[in-house]
Design an enzyme around this catalytic site. Structure first.
Site, PDB file in Angstrom:
ATOM      1  N   TYR A 139     -12.359  -1.867  11.797  1.00  0.00           N
ATOM      2  CA  TYR A 139     -11.100  -1.357  11.734  1.00  0.00           C
ATOM      3  C   TYR A 139     -10.342  -1.705  12.975  1.00  0.00           C
ATOM      4  O   TYR A 139      -9.047  -2.160  12.976  1.00  0.00           O
ATOM      5  CB  TYR A 139     -10.992   0.107  11.065  1.00  0.00           C
ATOM      6  N   GLY A 171       0.830  -1.297   0.015  1.00  0.00           N
ATOM      7  CA  GLY A 171      -0.180   0.000  -0.213  1.00  0.00           C
ATOM      8  C   GLY A 171       0.782   1.180   0.058  1.00  0.00           C
ATOM      9  O   GLY A 171       0.640   2.290   0.769  1.00  0.00           O
ATOM     10  N   ILE A 217      -3.034  11.014  11.885  1.00  0.00           N
ATOM     11  CA  ILE A 217      -1.997  11.326  10.956  1.00  0.00           C
ATOM     12  C   ILE A 217      -2.685  12.154   9.823  1.00  0.00           C
ATOM     13  O   ILE A 217      -3.628  11.508   9.153  1.00  0.00           O
ATOM     14  CB  ILE A 217      -1.115  10.063  10.678  1.00  0.00           C
ATOM     15  N   SER A 248       1.329   3.367  -2.398  1.00  0.00           N
ATOM     16  CA  SER A 248       1.216   4.604  -3.487  1.00  0.00           C
ATOM     17  C   SER A 248       0.772   5.909  -2.786  1.00  0.00           C
ATOM     18  O   SER A 248       0.788   6.944  -3.475  1.00  0.00           O
ATOM     19  CB  SER A 248       0.062   4.030  -4.420  1.00  0.00           C
ATOM     20  N   ALA A 289     -10.988  -4.125  14.969  1.00  0.00           N
ATOM     21  CA  ALA A 289     -11.025  -5.578  14.991  1.00  0.00           C
ATOM     22  C   ALA A 289      -9.485  -5.868  14.267  1.00  0.00           C
ATOM     23  O   ALA A 289      -8.633  -6.682  14.649  1.00  0.00           O
ATOM     24  CB  ALA A 289     -11.855  -6.300  14.516  1.00  0.00           C
TER      25      ALA A 289
END
Length: 243
Positions: A154, A8, A187, A10, A156
């Protein structure tokens, strides 16, 4: 040649981590992406602009056959290269209240983070075990530690990543492979762009969102020789929100 695979990569955190690893450790970066090739190419351009090098590696982390095909093909084409650093960063959110959550939103979020961790790590770790060295960093979240309303899926997924980090670390420590998790809070990234930053930052003792680069520096440290005695840890980076 030593390489780092960032899933991930990108955009967002993944991009910042990929750039930092190239900059700090001279690693050849495998920029993984699922669908957004244009964004992945921007990551690679930034890596090269900072004096690093790498290549794109497309696969969907959720699908084991796709992961194995891409990684085994890359290994065959690059017999002298070794993925010494793996960052399991791929993750998605599909927020919503549990009582109305579609099954697909549960499955997609869990499968990206947890099945993705399984698929990619199981392939990459084989070579690490043979060479008796390696660094695995899993990008978790404050959601996986404290739980966040509206993010049951999320929370979990990230909680499962944290638990598997601790277990796997014990299995491979004798082979000098470290496995750690980083748990960011809020963030500034694509994932948080729809949140009300002014309102939320009042909950954060440091009164601001973190920067992707700050998380990248922590990941870079965990990937370094300086962190060779740290394993099975979950390091929070959240401005004090969960202290």
């Amino acid at each position: 040649m030593n390489c780092a695979l960032v899933t991930g990569a990108s955009r967002g955190l993944g991009r910042a981590i990929a750039v930092q690893l190239a900059k700090d450790h001279g690693l050849f970066i495998l920029v993984n992406y699922s669908t957004n090739q244009e964004a992945a190419e921007e990551t690679l351009t930034e890596i090269k602009a900072n004096g690093g090098n790498g290549e794109l590696l497309q696969f969907n982390v959720q699908t084991k056959t796709e992961v194995d095909e891409a990684l085994n093909g890359w290994k065959e084409a690059n017999p002298d290269n070794f993925i010494s650093v793996l960052v399991n960063n791929a993750g998605i959110t599909r927020d919503g209240l549990f009582m109305w959550m579609p099954e697909k939103d549960w499955d997609d979020v869990l499968n990206t983070s947890t099945k993705g961790l399984f698929n990619v790590t199981q392939n990459v770790i084989q070579q690490m075990l043979r060479k008796r060295t390696g660094r695995i960093v899993n990008i978790a979240s404050v959601s996986g530690l404290k739980g966040v309303a509206g993010q049951t899926n999320y929370s979990a997924a990230k909680g499962a990543m944290i638990a598997s980090t601790k277990a796997l670390a014990q299995e491979v420590a004798k082979r000098k492979i470290t496995v750690n998790a980083v748990a960011p809070g809020f963030i500034t990234s694509d994932m948080t762009k729809d949140l009300n930053e002014d309102e939320l930052k009042q909950m954060i003792p440091m009164n601001r969102f973190g920067k992707a680069e700050e998380v990248a520096h922590l990941v870079s440290f965990l990937a370094s020789e300086k962190a060779s005695y740290i394993t099975g840890e979950v390091i929070n980076i959240n401005g004090g929100i969960y202290s």
